[in-house]
Design an enzyme around this catalytic site. Structure first.
Site: not given
Ligand code: ACM
Length: 250
Positions: A27, A98, A131, A158
């Site tokens: 990404e 997205k 993501c 993350v």
């Protein structure tokens, strides 16, 4: 490195093995992730028809005779999307914007407005999600129901959960998935973000065919069978025919 578009671009392209039919990059792989605000994202974003990153990816795909899926910051007039560009060897291309924005992305980017598209490429049908879309099973399901054989999944993860969750996404939809996640850290806003790496290529049987570690830049490579994967789970169970959507409402 945040904002080092040209260096990030050439570093990523240098890592792609040759020959290779399809490569998936993370990404926002060329700009970096942690924009301070929407204006900064707009200033680094590009129009995929003529932007530097998009043109370089198309040129690379033509020269190598391969397809690529890569996360870009996409500018469309006054809008800025966290997008993924698919480029084919003939120079044609597609965009996914997205849908499920994560954390500060919700104030930096516009949310995707085109649903979950499936594109013909590489002799098969590719689905694209980005993501945090992983946390919504509906994303992979929507792609699979439209005939996606392989889900390309650029990421800047993350949280630690996605690599295992994607095993289930593949199993429950009988698709392949390629999650390309970055490594390293960024600390430009309030939070220091550490990206978990662990890129992987997963089979419809939930096997990790190839994977990367969490710390260093690396490339995972696998051969994938392009023959359609049967949705027949047992002689009496078909993954799609047995769905009961009338009971799936809230
Ligand atoms: C994310 O969606 N980049 C976590």
């Amino acid at each position: 490195v945040f904002g080092e578009i040209e260096a990030n671009l050439s570093r990523a392209l240098d890592l792609i093995p040759d020959p290779c039919d399809l490569a998936v990059l993370p990404e926002l792989f060329a700009t970096g992730y942690q924009f301070r605000d929407r204006d900064e994202a707009l200033s680094l974003a590009e129009d995929p028809r003529r932007g530097q990153v998009s043109r370089s990816l198309r040129r690379f795909a033509r020269q190598r005779g391969m397809a690529l899926v890569a996360g870009i910051a996409e500018r469309a007039g006054k809008k800025v999307y966290n997008s993924a560009l698919l480029v084919r060897p003939d120079g044609s291309w597609e965009i996914y914007r997205k849908i499920h924005l994560f954390w500060d992305e919700t104030v930096i980017f516009d949310a995707g407005d085109r649903g979950f598209p499936v594109f013909p490429a590489c002799g098969t049908r590719l689905g694209v999600m980005i993501c945090y879309d992983w946390i919504y099973p509906e994303a992979a399901r929507t792609l699979a129901l439209q005939g996606a054989h392989l889900i390309c999944h650029p990421a800047n993860l993350v949280l630690p959960y996605c690599p295992d969750a994607m095993l289930t996404r593949c199993l429950e939809n009988r698709v392949y998935a390629v999650t390309a996640n970055r490594v390293g850290a960024e600390h430009r806003g309030r939070e220091r973000l550490e990206f978990i790496g662990r890129s992987q290529i997963v089979s419809p049987q939930a096997e990790r065919l190839a994977s990367c570690g969490g710390a260093d830049e690396s490339v995972a490579v696998a051969d994938i069978d392009l023959a359609p994967v049967s949705k027949q789970v047992t002689p009496r169970n078909h993954l799609w025919h047995d769905r009961r959507p009338e009971f799936y409402r809230r």
